[in-house]
Write a protein that holds these residues in place. Structure first.
Motif, PDB file in Angstrom:
ATOM      1  N   LEU A 174     -87.247 -91.593 -30.240  1.00 47.89           N
ATOM      2  CA  LEU A 174     -86.735 -90.895 -29.065  1.00 47.89           C
ATOM      3  C   LEU A 174     -87.308 -91.506 -27.786  1.00 47.89           C
ATOM      4  O   LEU A 174     -86.610 -91.638 -26.779  1.00 47.89           O
ATOM      5  CB  LEU A 174     -87.089 -89.410 -29.134  1.00 47.89           C
ATOM      6  CG  LEU A 174     -86.301 -88.559 -30.145  1.00 47.89           C
ATOM      7  CD1 LEU A 174     -86.871 -87.153 -30.210  1.00 47.89           C
ATOM      8  CD2 LEU A 174     -84.827 -88.511 -29.750  1.00 47.89           C
ATOM      9  N   GLY A 175     -88.598 -91.873 -27.832  1.00 47.40           N
ATOM     10  CA  GLY A 175     -89.227 -92.463 -26.663  1.00 47.40           C
ATOM     11  C   GLY A 175     -88.580 -93.763 -26.247  1.00 47.40           C
ATOM     12  O   GLY A 175     -88.315 -93.987 -25.053  1.00 47.40           O
ATOM     13  N   MET A 178     -85.300 -93.126 -24.613  1.00 42.58           N
ATOM     14  CA  MET A 178     -85.468 -92.629 -23.247  1.00 42.58           C
ATOM     15  C   MET A 178     -85.891 -93.760 -22.310  1.00 42.58           C
ATOM     16  O   MET A 178     -85.475 -93.815 -21.155  1.00 42.58           O
ATOM     17  CB  MET A 178     -86.507 -91.501 -23.230  1.00 42.58           C
ATOM     18  CG  MET A 178     -86.047 -90.244 -23.955  1.00 42.58           C
ATOM     19  SD  MET A 178     -87.361 -89.004 -24.089  1.00 42.58           S
ATOM     20  CE  MET A 178     -87.486 -88.455 -22.378  1.00 42.58           C
ATOM     21  N   ILE A 183     -80.887 -91.741 -23.600  1.00 42.71           N
ATOM     22  CA  ILE A 183     -80.950 -90.285 -23.529  1.00 42.71           C
ATOM     23  C   ILE A 183     -81.999 -89.887 -22.492  1.00 42.71           C
ATOM     24  O   ILE A 183     -82.806 -90.709 -22.063  1.00 42.71           O
ATOM     25  CB  ILE A 183     -81.315 -89.645 -24.899  1.00 42.71           C
ATOM     26  CG1 ILE A 183     -82.703 -90.124 -25.354  1.00 42.71           C
ATOM     27  CG2 ILE A 183     -80.271 -89.946 -25.941  1.00 42.71           C
ATOM     28  CD1 ILE A 183     -83.194 -89.422 -26.608  1.00 42.71           C
ATOM     29  N   GLY A 184     -81.960 -88.619 -22.076  1.00 42.15           N
ATOM     30  CA  GLY A 184     -82.989 -88.080 -21.183  1.00 42.15           C
ATOM     31  C   GLY A 184     -82.863 -88.484 -19.736  1.00 42.15           C
ATOM     32  O   GLY A 184     -83.820 -88.381 -18.971  1.00 42.15           O
ATOM     33  N   SER A 187     -83.534 -94.271 -16.845  1.00 42.54           N
ATOM     34  CA  SER A 187     -84.710 -94.939 -17.378  1.00 42.54           C
ATOM     35  C   SER A 187     -85.781 -95.104 -16.297  1.00 42.54           C
ATOM     36  O   SER A 187     -85.467 -95.479 -15.163  1.00 42.54           O
ATOM     37  CB  SER A 187     -84.322 -96.322 -17.914  1.00 42.54           C
ATOM     38  OG  SER A 187     -85.484 -97.081 -18.191  1.00 42.54           O
ATOM     39  N   VAL A 288     -92.338 -85.030 -24.025  1.00 43.68           N
ATOM     40  CA  VAL A 288     -91.316 -86.054 -24.267  1.00 43.68           C
ATOM     41  C   VAL A 288     -90.160 -85.480 -25.072  1.00 43.68           C
ATOM     42  O   VAL A 288     -88.983 -85.734 -24.766  1.00 43.68           O
ATOM     43  CB  VAL A 288     -91.929 -87.280 -24.985  1.00 43.68           C
ATOM     44  CG1 VAL A 288     -90.849 -88.232 -25.464  1.00 43.68           C
ATOM     45  CG2 VAL A 288     -92.890 -88.004 -24.045  1.00 43.68           C
ATOM     46  N   PHE A 289     -90.459 -84.684 -26.103  1.00 47.40           N
ATOM     47  CA  PHE A 289     -89.397 -84.064 -26.902  1.00 47.40           C
ATOM     48  C   PHE A 289     -88.533 -83.140 -26.033  1.00 47.40           C
ATOM     49  O   PHE A 289     -87.306 -83.098 -26.177  1.00 47.40           O
ATOM     50  CB  PHE A 289     -89.987 -83.274 -28.069  1.00 47.40           C
ATOM     51  CG  PHE A 289     -90.409 -84.132 -29.236  1.00 47.40           C
ATOM     52  CD1 PHE A 289     -89.654 -85.222 -29.632  1.00 47.40           C
ATOM     53  CD2 PHE A 289     -91.559 -83.840 -29.946  1.00 47.40           C
ATOM     54  CE1 PHE A 289     -90.029 -86.014 -30.709  1.00 47.40           C
ATOM     55  CE2 PHE A 289     -91.954 -84.616 -31.027  1.00 47.40           C
ATOM     56  CZ  PHE A 289     -91.191 -85.712 -31.408  1.00 47.40           C
ATOM     57  N   ARG A 291     -87.971 -83.375 -22.806  1.00 47.15           N
ATOM     58  CA  ARG A 291     -87.155 -84.187 -21.909  1.00 47.15           C
ATOM     59  C   ARG A 291     -86.031 -84.893 -22.655  1.00 47.15           C
ATOM     60  O   ARG A 291     -85.058 -85.333 -22.045  1.00 47.15           O
ATOM     61  CB  ARG A 291     -88.028 -85.190 -21.166  1.00 47.15           C
ATOM     62  CG  ARG A 291     -89.017 -84.508 -20.228  1.00 47.15           C
ATOM     63  CD  ARG A 291     -89.865 -85.478 -19.442  1.00 47.15           C
ATOM     64  NE  ARG A 291     -90.901 -84.774 -18.694  1.00 47.15           N
ATOM     65  CZ  ARG A 291     -91.723 -85.334 -17.821  1.00 47.15           C
ATOM     66  NH1 ARG A 291     -91.624 -86.643 -17.597  1.00 47.15           N
ATOM     67  NH2 ARG A 291     -92.624 -84.630 -17.193  1.00 47.15           N
ATOM     68  N   ALA A 292     -86.192 -85.020 -23.973  1.00 44.35           N
ATOM     69  CA  ALA A 292     -85.118 -85.603 -24.794  1.00 44.35           C
ATOM     70  C   ALA A 292     -84.071 -84.556 -25.145  1.00 44.35           C
ATOM     71  O   ALA A 292     -83.078 -84.870 -25.802  1.00 44.35           O
ATOM     72  CB  ALA A 292     -85.695 -86.200 -26.061  1.00 44.35           C
TER      73      ALA A 292
END
Length: 503
Positions: A174-175, A178, A183-184, A187, A288-289, A291-292
């Motif tokens: 996921l990181g 992002m 996603i999120g 960049s 982070v999760f 924001r995802a």
């Protein structure tokens, strides 16, 4: 009980029921804990993303050298006593005595710390339930797993560690998505690596401070050495675990810190909060999760952190139990703790360790916390002392092995960078131990100094007392007199063969 039954009970041995996959996960799981999930944010806020990466990479290399040293000894002599046995054989009986009791105490107290932490984590979901209830439930659960068999412990640890590994891999995937803007939202690019003082915040002083924190995060990788006495095929599985675990752990730590460094600026207040709090919502993983777009990120990470805590408690109970058993077999602990049940589990050693863990927990929840804090501080340096012992034992073992005319090509596994590896590890470990709280030393804060360094005099006192009591019998073993014989394990019958604490 008749004489035959008594003899059968006394001749029981540990069972070699741990398979390769168990060893892999035990080594990986030992190093992935709350230090990564909660503490990693604090290291970035302190030293910046570049400083944190540099510190963790340096510690990772040091741990690689230590693990290679452990791998060479544990494949040659795969015994449950591990560091205790190697210390006695390759340095001196007093050194081995101090190593064994130091390691047992470290993990017994760590068990207490994990029980306290588990109660805090469970209050996230059920704040009205007293923390001692959860401590009792988890202590029974972990004791039950260890009571069944080594294989049951291995299976439990395999799945505990698997959950942590999956969480870290999901975080990394996921990181990266992002970071590249899939996603999120937009960049962040390299902006967080050039903001303010980044990538290196606070210079060398901050990097060295994080160096200490990183060392604590990696503690637990040596657990795989204790499992050698119950590994089904240590000659094959131990080197495999040593070779692969380092790169996997480095991927998880370096990868996670890089992702956090890209996505969160070192000035983000939540990063500093995560290092000084058990609040899962402050974890960089949770942030982070979220924001995802994962709405239940806090609950998911809370479950993962609970798994990490139970994993540490499970491994700690196993390691300290086997160490106490091995010491009893070799006469440096009461013989009572050498008793095994029919499944090859040292039940009395297990109960003694569980009782110490419970005592530590009760001293925290029913007292003012002062006694508990000092117990934790005494065990704080234990892991580093064990690593020093591993490197020193390996250095002396290899020199004696060659001096006595043996060919290193006959060793099942050879540390590839001997003698450079253990020497570098020793130097770095001395720096880590001395640097625990240099600031308090410089400023004359006596209580803080005592709190940070008390583990070292405690170890030296154990060594000295044993040396004074045993006299010349505990002198340093001469290289040409050292017992460097190994232990043969036949792979085809390894699962039916008992583990031993020495020979």
């Amino acid at each position: 009980m008749n004489e035959a039954a008594t003899s059968a009970r006394e001749n029981r041995e540990l069972k070699r029921g741990l398979k390769s996959r168990h060893l892999q996960m035990i080594a990986i799981g030992g190093a992935i804990g709350t230090g990564l999930f909660l503490g990693s944010g604090g290291t970035i806020s302190q030293a910046g993303p570049g400083g944190a990466l540099l510190a963790y990479a340096a510690i990772g290399v040091m741990v690689l050298f230590v693990m290679q040293s452990l791998g060479e000894m544990s494949t040659h002599l795969p015994v449950a006593g591990s560091f205790h046995t190697y210390g006695s054989k390759y340095v001196s009986p007093s050194f081995g005595f101090a190593m064994g009791w130091n390691y047992w105490f470290n993990w017994a107290i760590t068990l207490a710390a994990e029980l306290v932490a588990a109660g805090v984590i469970m209050s996230f979901w059920l704040p009205d339930v007293p923390s001692w209830v959860w401590a009792a439930i988890f202590l029974i659960l972990l004791s039950g797993l260890n009571f069944l068999s080594a294989k049951a412990f291995g299976e439990g640890e395999f799945w505990f560690a698997a959950i942590k590994v999956i969480a870290v891999l999901a975080f990394l995937v996921l990181g990266v998505l992002m970071i590249v803007g899939i996603i999120g939202g937009e960049s962040p690019g390299m902006s967080n690596w050039t903001k303010g003082e980044a990538p290196f915040v606070g210079g060398w002083v901050s990097i060295i401070s994080v160096f200490m924190i990183a060392g604590f995060s990696f503690q637990g990788t040596e657990l795989v050495g204790v499992t050698a006495g119950e590994s089904a095929n240590p000659r094959r599985d131990m080197p495999r675990a040593i070779r692969t675990v380092f790169w996997r752990i480095m991927l998880f730590y370096i990868g996670a810190i890089a992702v956090i460094g890209f996505l969160l600026p070192y000035t983000d207040p939540s990063l500093l909060t995560s290092a000084n709090s058990e609040d899962v919502t402050a974890s960089p993983f949770t942030l982070v999760f979220e924001r995802a777009g994962i709405a239940v990120a806090a609950s998911v990470m809370n479950a993962v952190i609970l798994t990490a805590i139970l994993s540490a408690g499970n491994s700690g109970l196993y390691a300290s139990t086997r160490m106490l058993y091995a010491m009893a077999k070799e006469g440096t602990a009461p013989r009572l703790f050498a008793r095994l049940n029919e499944r090859g589990v040292p039940v009395m050693a297990l109960l003694a360790t569980a009782v110490i863990g419970l005592f530590g927990f009760l001293s925290e929840v029913m007292g003012d916390g002062g006694a508990y804090t000092w117990l934790i501080n005494v065990s704080g340096l234990s892991g580093f002392i064990v690593w020093v012992g591993i490197a020193w034992c390996h250095f002396r073992f290899r020199r004696a092995y060659v001096k006595q005319g043996h060919d290193v090509a006959d060793l099942p596994y050879r540390a590839p960078l001997f003698p450079v590896g253990p020497i570098i590890a020793l130097i770095m470990l001395v720096v880590v131990i001395i640097g625990q709280n240099v600031q308090a030393v410089v400023e004359g804060r006596v209580l803080e100094v005592a709190s940070a360094y008390i583990g070292l005099p405690a170890f030296l006192l154990l060594w000295l007392i044993h040396r004074l009591v045993t006299g010349r019998r505990s002198r340093t073993v001469a290289l040409d007199e050292m017992d460097v014989d190994g232990l043969e394990i036949t792979p085809t019958t390894a699962q039916d063969r008992p583990g031993v604490a020495g020979h």
